[in-house]
Design an enzyme around this catalytic site. Structure first.
Site, PDB file in Angstrom:
ATOM      1  N   LEU A  64       0.818  -1.208   0.000  1.00 54.53           N
ATOM      2  CA  LEU A  64       0.000   0.000   0.000  1.00 54.53           C
ATOM      3  C   LEU A  64       0.855   1.263   0.000  1.00 54.53           C
ATOM      4  CD1 LEU A  64      -2.708  -1.209   2.548  1.00 54.53           C
ATOM      5  CD2 LEU A  64      -2.910  -1.071   0.058  1.00 54.53           C
ATOM      6  N   GLY A  65       2.063   1.155  -0.579  1.00 55.50           N
ATOM      7  CA  GLY A  65       2.897   2.336  -0.763  1.00 55.50           C
ATOM      8  C   GLY A  65       2.326   3.208  -1.864  1.00 55.50           C
ATOM      9  N   ILE A 122       2.491   3.307  -5.218  1.00 60.72           N
ATOM     10  CA  ILE A 122       1.839   2.668  -6.361  1.00 60.72           C
ATOM     11  C   ILE A 122       0.575   1.934  -5.928  1.00 60.72           C
ATOM     12  CG2 ILE A 122       2.087   0.893  -8.128  1.00 60.72           C
ATOM     13  CD1 ILE A 122       5.114   1.628  -8.179  1.00 60.72           C
ATOM     14  N   THR A 162       3.083  -6.172 -11.325  1.00 62.02           N
ATOM     15  CA  THR A 162       3.921  -5.117 -11.886  1.00 62.02           C
ATOM     16  C   THR A 162       5.041  -4.756 -10.920  1.00 62.02           C
ATOM     17  OG1 THR A 162       2.480  -3.396 -10.964  1.00 62.02           O
ATOM     18  CG2 THR A 162       2.026  -4.105 -13.225  1.00 62.02           C
ATOM     19  N   ARG A 170       7.844  -7.104  -8.839  1.00 60.58           N
ATOM     20  CA  ARG A 170       9.062  -7.815  -9.183  1.00 60.58           C
ATOM     21  C   ARG A 170       8.706  -9.258  -9.497  1.00 60.58           C
ATOM     22  NH1 ARG A 170      11.117  -3.581  -9.922  1.00 60.58           N
ATOM     23  NH2 ARG A 170      13.055  -2.740  -9.071  1.00 60.58           N
ATOM     24  N   GLU A 176      14.620 -11.927 -16.613  1.00 60.93           N
ATOM     25  CA  GLU A 176      14.273 -10.922 -17.623  1.00 60.93           C
ATOM     26  C   GLU A 176      15.456 -10.647 -18.535  1.00 60.93           C
ATOM     27  OE1 GLU A 176      11.017  -8.518 -14.833  1.00 60.93           O
ATOM     28  OE2 GLU A 176      12.882  -7.532 -15.442  1.00 60.93           O
ATOM     29  N   HIS A 222       8.420  -5.442 -18.389  1.00 64.88           N
ATOM     30  CA  HIS A 222       8.911  -4.588 -17.295  1.00 64.88           C
ATOM     31  C   HIS A 222       8.878  -3.127 -17.738  1.00 64.88           C
ATOM     32  CE1 HIS A 222      11.649  -4.650 -13.508  1.00 64.88           C
ATOM     33  NE2 HIS A 222      10.909  -3.555 -13.551  1.00 64.88           N
TER      34      HIS A 222
END
Length: 319
Positions: free
Chosen positions: A154-155, A157, A236, A238, A267, A286
């Site tokens: 809940l930061g 983003i 979205t 990691r 990746e 990414h």
């Protein structure tokens, strides 16, 4: 001797011409290698001792890399928020300053989460592929109003995503260990719960938390089995937040109804990844933060951090 800087972040490399004058005015030399996603430990070990500073993407700045850089490298300016690729303990021990750019593209990534949410619900990618293939599909979708969305993290983003989902009349359940983040989300109308309580209840689950030792493989075979059957997942954050092999099995069995993945455990995504063959999976590169406006903001902050770090007095290795 002039300071020399390495830029490994692909987005920063693209926007570099906008900032070249700032480096030139301070006599800083810049190397811009071609990077697809990130440099490996081995690639960094080959070059890192040549540099006084780095603007880094998602490269692997392990203890071995930082130890080889020690004595010259003064500042590691992370382009973006996540610093999971940097051994922070080694950096602190060696007196290498590490900075990042929090809060600079919260809205951009939240917008991508909403885009994936709508695609999963209405199967827009399936319609597009069908029409391009010559058919005229009529795919029945799922309404989002009244559905439950779980947001893990809940930061900046995650909170931005919560606000967007609430505006879409979704029921939003949030997960975060930080009391301040939990309180802020609750005040906005988010139902704050523990992950074990959220998994069986949500129709969609979005991962927006940092990668740490505690969150690696947060979604594994056990946690996926506890989700509501047919629920859909968005990542979205990691790649290693999800055990990909377990996710593949859950998708094949129908336990997970679909997934939108912008990030992966390796990746770029390997050509032989089974995720490529699953029709209910939407694949990204990414790229969640990559807008012209977001890149400009993050790049400016990363350059500010780098140049300030080059000017600062070196703290030296910890005793």
């Amino acid at each position: 001797m002039a300071d020399r800087v390495l830029i490994t972040c692909p987005q920063m490399g693209v926007s570099f011409p906008q900032f070249a004058h700032r480096f030139q005015s301070q006599g800083v030399l810049v190397d811009l290698p071609e990077v697809v996603q990130a440099l490996s430990e081995a690639e960094l070990l080959d070059v890192i001792d040549r540099y006084d500073g780095v603007i880094a993407g998602d490269d692997q700045f392990t203890a071995a890399v930082l130890e080889k850089a020690a004595g010259r490298l003064r500042i590691l300016s992370k382009w973006g928020v996540g610093v999971d690729g940097i051994d922070r303990d080694a950096a602190d021990r060696l007196g290498i300053l590490v900075t990042n750019t929090p809060g600079t593209f919260d809205g951009e990534v939240a917008d991508v989460c909403v885009g994936y949410l709508v695609m999963l619900a209405r199967q827009l990618h399936v319609l597009d592929a069908g029409i391009r293939g010559g058919s005229w599909p009529k795919v029945e979708g799922t309404s989002l109003g009244g559905k439950a969305l779980g947001v893990v993290g809940l930061g900046g983003i995650g909170f931005a995503l919560c606000k967007r989902a609430l505006a879409m009349d979704m029921r939003v359940l949030g997960v975060d260990a930080d009391p301040a983040m939990r309180e802020r989300a609750a005040a906005a109308g988010v139902i704050v719960r523990e992950l074990d309580e959220v998994l069986p209840e949500v129709d969609f689950l979005s991962l927006n938390c940092p990668l740490t030792a505690a969150t690696r493989h947060l979604l594994d075979a056990h946690s996926l089995s506890r989700m509501k059957r047919g629920a859909r997942i968005i990542n979205t954050g990691r790649g290693p937040l999800i055990d990909e092999l377990a996710l593949v099995e859950a998708l094949r069995s129908g336990q997970v109804g679909g997934a939108a993945l912008d990030v992966f455990e390796t990746e770029p995504l390997p050509s032989d990844s089974p995720l490529r063959d699953l029709p209910r999976v939407i694949l990204g590169s990414h790229n969640g933060s990559n807008t012209a406006e977001g890149v400009a903001r993050v790049s400016a902050r990363a350059v500010d951090n780098l140049l300030a770090g080059l000017r600062a007095e070196r703290t030296g290795p910890a005793a």
